[in-house]
Design a protein around this motif. Structure first.
Motif, PDB file in Angstrom:
ATOM      1  N   LEU A 120      25.591  -0.169  41.049  1.00 32.90           N
ATOM      2  CA  LEU A 120      25.275   1.094  41.701  1.00 32.90           C
ATOM      3  C   LEU A 120      26.555   1.760  42.189  1.00 32.90           C
ATOM      4  O   LEU A 120      27.395   1.119  42.830  1.00 32.90           O
ATOM      5  N   VAL A 121      26.687   3.044  41.873  1.00 31.52           N
ATOM      6  CA  VAL A 121      27.867   3.825  42.246  1.00 31.52           C
ATOM      7  C   VAL A 121      27.422   4.975  43.148  1.00 31.52           C
ATOM      8  O   VAL A 121      26.477   5.697  42.831  1.00 31.52           O
ATOM      9  N   MET A 122      28.130   5.134  44.264  1.00 33.97           N
ATOM     10  CA  MET A 122      27.841   6.239  45.178  1.00 33.97           C
ATOM     11  C   MET A 122      28.921   7.303  45.048  1.00 33.97           C
ATOM     12  O   MET A 122      30.091   7.002  44.785  1.00 33.97           O
ATOM     13  N   MET A 123      28.535   8.552  45.250  1.00 33.59           N
ATOM     14  CA  MET A 123      29.485   9.666  45.198  1.00 33.59           C
ATOM     15  C   MET A 123      28.894  10.866  45.925  1.00 33.59           C
ATOM     16  O   MET A 123      27.693  10.880  46.269  1.00 33.59           O
ATOM     17  N   SER A 124      29.730  11.865  46.151  1.00 35.34           N
ATOM     18  CA  SER A 124      29.273  13.107  46.781  1.00 35.34           C
ATOM     19  C   SER A 124      29.282  14.236  45.767  1.00 35.34           C
ATOM     20  O   SER A 124      30.263  14.417  45.037  1.00 35.34           O
ATOM     21  N   LEU A 125      28.183  14.982  45.706  1.00 37.91           N
ATOM     22  CA  LEU A 125      28.066  16.175  44.877  1.00 37.91           C
ATOM     23  C   LEU A 125      27.534  17.313  45.743  1.00 37.91           C
ATOM     24  O   LEU A 125      26.700  17.080  46.634  1.00 37.91           O
ATOM     25  N   THR A 126      27.970  18.540  45.481  1.00 33.55           N
ATOM     26  CA  THR A 126      27.430  19.693  46.196  1.00 33.55           C
ATOM     27  C   THR A 126      26.054  20.034  45.645  1.00 33.55           C
ATOM     28  O   THR A 126      25.665  19.588  44.556  1.00 33.55           O
ATOM     29  N   GLY A 127      25.344  20.875  46.398  1.00 32.41           N
ATOM     30  CA  GLY A 127      24.043  21.326  45.921  1.00 32.41           C
ATOM     31  C   GLY A 127      24.153  22.028  44.586  1.00 32.41           C
ATOM     32  O   GLY A 127      23.314  21.848  43.692  1.00 32.41           O
ATOM     33  N   LYS A 155      32.924  13.242  44.247  1.00 28.32           N
ATOM     34  CA  LYS A 155      34.016  12.887  45.155  1.00 28.32           C
ATOM     35  C   LYS A 155      33.647  11.638  45.949  1.00 28.32           C
ATOM     36  O   LYS A 155      32.468  11.288  46.079  1.00 28.32           O
ATOM     37  N   ASN A 156      34.682  11.003  46.513  1.00 27.27           N
ATOM     38  CA  ASN A 156      34.476   9.794  47.333  1.00 27.27           C
ATOM     39  C   ASN A 156      33.599   8.781  46.593  1.00 27.27           C
ATOM     40  O   ASN A 156      32.584   8.317  47.101  1.00 27.27           O
ATOM     41  N   VAL A 157      34.030   8.476  45.374  1.00 30.50           N
ATOM     42  CA  VAL A 157      33.257   7.582  44.505  1.00 30.50           C
ATOM     43  C   VAL A 157      33.481   6.129  44.922  1.00 30.50           C
ATOM     44  O   VAL A 157      34.627   5.693  45.093  1.00 30.50           O
TER      45      VAL A 157
END
Length: 570
Positions: free
Chosen positions: A439-446, A530-532
């Motif tokens: 499992l990989v977490m990251m930030s995406l905009t709307g 971002k921030n993966v």
């Protein structure tokens, strides 16, 4: 001493004899009997060692029938019977013979499957995208043998050792990035009945989009037809007259698997075939899990569906003098268990795999709410099993800030089935998620999330990948319009999290498996995250923990249909 050269003139009596025996025209070249070469092809076996239930529809009967068939014993019995008709029969493959396999094979790094294919006399196969699932190091180990593996918990656990494949894997369009030369053998030549026959391999050039990026970072995948055509001059210099392509790329048709010379084939394979060297008359394909025997501009293109449900029997008729192909006959054969006994070696191998994996496979994991949770998608592209998988992944990392989970439908490889009492076992769970992805977490905009949704493979008859609508977790909803053009199908204001429309500028924390997080399945928007963080948590562990926790809480998972997170209009 060199003898003088004389020109021979027949005597009058000899000339008369020639005229009487040959007629007034010159004597005809003595006739040579045609040569028959027999092939059998398999593709997309995916380690399905055991018989299983599957459905089919014949050309002459539109009513679908369901049988229990396939499996290495059935395949082996048929091959043995056909070899009695022709001892020189050549067994070949169209790729994806391993990977995405049931637990009986995957628990042992697919070594039982590679053993079984060798015992069945497989001579050569194209590489498929799933052969690369566990990276180049592991693929090379599986080909050449040894126990030095990135999967030490699975490698060499079947026999204590592994000698490698007994057949050749080939791919003309997979190049070493540095040298730009074929990394694997581009072709394999067999000499049968005095004829040299070349098998030229290729795998779909989009393999890097279907495998986690780091698994193939040292390789280049070029155009399939280009890679294949490059081999022809050298093969002709070797005296090869018969050319057969084994390619892991395919297409689809509405025609039945047993329709002779079908004419409605669509998909990437059609364009590839049209660009092949004219010397190539036969193409054995794979990847699209479809059974067909088709004609494309006079060439024969075959595929034997998937999982060993079918085998394709092919006969090539050659001119006895020139060895040119004069006719090709092909037929997809249903793998129904028959009266012929299975070769003893395959039966013992299957028994060993069953016994070795039984204690793990048979472990009960949890009770479900329904007997079967299906991965079958509805018209909107949502599945009941996709709901559960996405919810499990979100639950696993919610405390780490995750808000939405996305799961690629193609990564869900089977329905989640149960035994009596709706109890699901380890083996049944492992069939659902066989890749061991993390499992990989990251930030995406709307705005990026809406763009991500637009990159999905929608319900589109022209798309030979079929639908790959992302499965989403509880609380995330949206609507798409099938009549809008691709890239503008998502209704902007419909994309919501817990009932609130996504803010284009706000960042949301999402979770996905490492395959799609690396841009796999053509969803490139994940690469802008971002921030993966790769958590290292395996999807199958998360899934089994989730359904077990829900069972223990008295709220077992599962439903007969999707819950309606994705809606479609038109």
């Amino acid at each position: 001493m060199q003898l003088p050269h004389y020109t021979w003139f027949p005597s009058a009596r000899t000339a008369l004899t020639l005229i009487l025996s040959c007629g007034l025209l010159a004597c005809a070249t003595p006739k040579t009997e045609p040569i028959m070469l027999n092939l059998v092809a398999i593709n997309d076996f995916h380690g399905h060692l055991e018989q299983e239930k599957f459905s089919f529809t014949r050309r002459a009967d539109p009513v679908s029938k369901t049988i229990v068939g396939g499996g290495i014993e059935t395949l082996g019995a048929n091959l043995a019977a056909w070899r009695k008709e022709d001892k020189d029969l050549i067994f070949v493959g169209g790729g994806d013979l391993i990977g995405a396999s049931p637990a009986i094979s995957s628990l042992f790094a697919d070594e039982p499957t590679l053993h079984a294919l060798g015992r069945m006399g497989l001579r050569v196969s194209a590489l498929g995208n799933h052969e690369f699932d566990h990276g180049l190091q592991e693929l090379q180990r599986q080909i050449h043998g040894g126990c030095d593996s990135p999967r030490p918990d699975r490698a060499c656990k079947f026999d204590g050792r592994f000698p490698g494949t007994q057949f050749s894997y080939i791919a003309s369009n997979v190049l070493d990035k540095q040298s730009q030369k074929p990394f694997f053998p581009a072709y394999h030549v067999e000499e049968v009945k005095g004829v040299k026959i070349a098998f030229i391999g290729a795998v779909l050039r989009d393999t890097p989009l279907m495998v986690a990026g780091d698994k193939v970072k040292d390789l280049s995948f070029i155009d399939e037809a280009e890679g294949i055509n490059r081999t022809i001059p050298a093969l002709k210099e070797m005296g090869v007259k018969v050319f057969v392509v084994l390619i892991h790329e395919g297409g689809t048709t509405t025609e039945a698997f047993d329709q002779p010379a079908c004419s409605q084939l669509k998909g990437p394979i059609v364009n590839i075939v049209k660009r092949l060297d004219p010397a190539i008359k036969l193409i054995v394909s794979g990847h699209s899990h479809t059974g067909f025997v088709c004609k494309v501009e006079g060439r024969t293109v075959t595929q034997a569906q998937m999982y060993g449900h079918l085998l394709t029997r092919i006969s090539l008729k050659l001119d006895g003098a020139t060895h040119q192909v004069t006719d090709i006959e092909a037929q997809n054969m249903l793998m129904e268990p028959g009266t012929a006994p299975a070769p003893e070696g395959l039966t013992s191998l299957l028994h060993k795999a069953r016994e070795g994996s039984k204690s793990i496979i048979s472990q009960p994991i949890a009770r479900l709410a329904v007997p079967v949770i299906t991965r079958q998608m509805n018209e909107a592209g949502e599945s009941a099993l996709g709901n559960v998988v996405a919810d499990a992944q979100l639950a696993a990392v919610k405390d780490m800030g995750a808000q939405i989970a996305f799961m690629n439908n193609k990564g869900i490889r089977g329905n989640l089935e149960t035994l009596a009492g709706n109890i699901s076992t380890y083996g049944q769970n492992a069939t659902v998620l066989p890749f061991g992805n993390t499992l990989v977490m990251m930030s995406l905009t709307g705005a990026q999330i809406r763009g991500l949704l637009e990159q999905q493979v929608w319900l589109n008859e022209e798309s030979q990948d079929g639908r790959n609508v992302l499965q989403v977790s509880d609380g995330f909803t949206y609507t798409w319009d099938a009549k809008r053009k691709v890239g503008e199908r998502v209704i902007p204001d419909s994309v919501k999290l817990n009932g609130v429309a996504l803010d284009d500028q706000r960042e949301y924390r999402i979770v996905a498996n490492n395959f799609i997080a690396g841009g796999g399945d053509r969803v490139a928007m994940f690469l802008q995250g971002k921030n993966v963080i790769d958590t290292g948590i395996k999807d199958i562990d998360v899934f089994m923990s989730y359904i077990k926790t829900r069972d223990q809480a008295g709220t077992p998972v599962g439903s007969d249909k999707p819950v309606g997170r994705v809606k479609r209009i038109n």
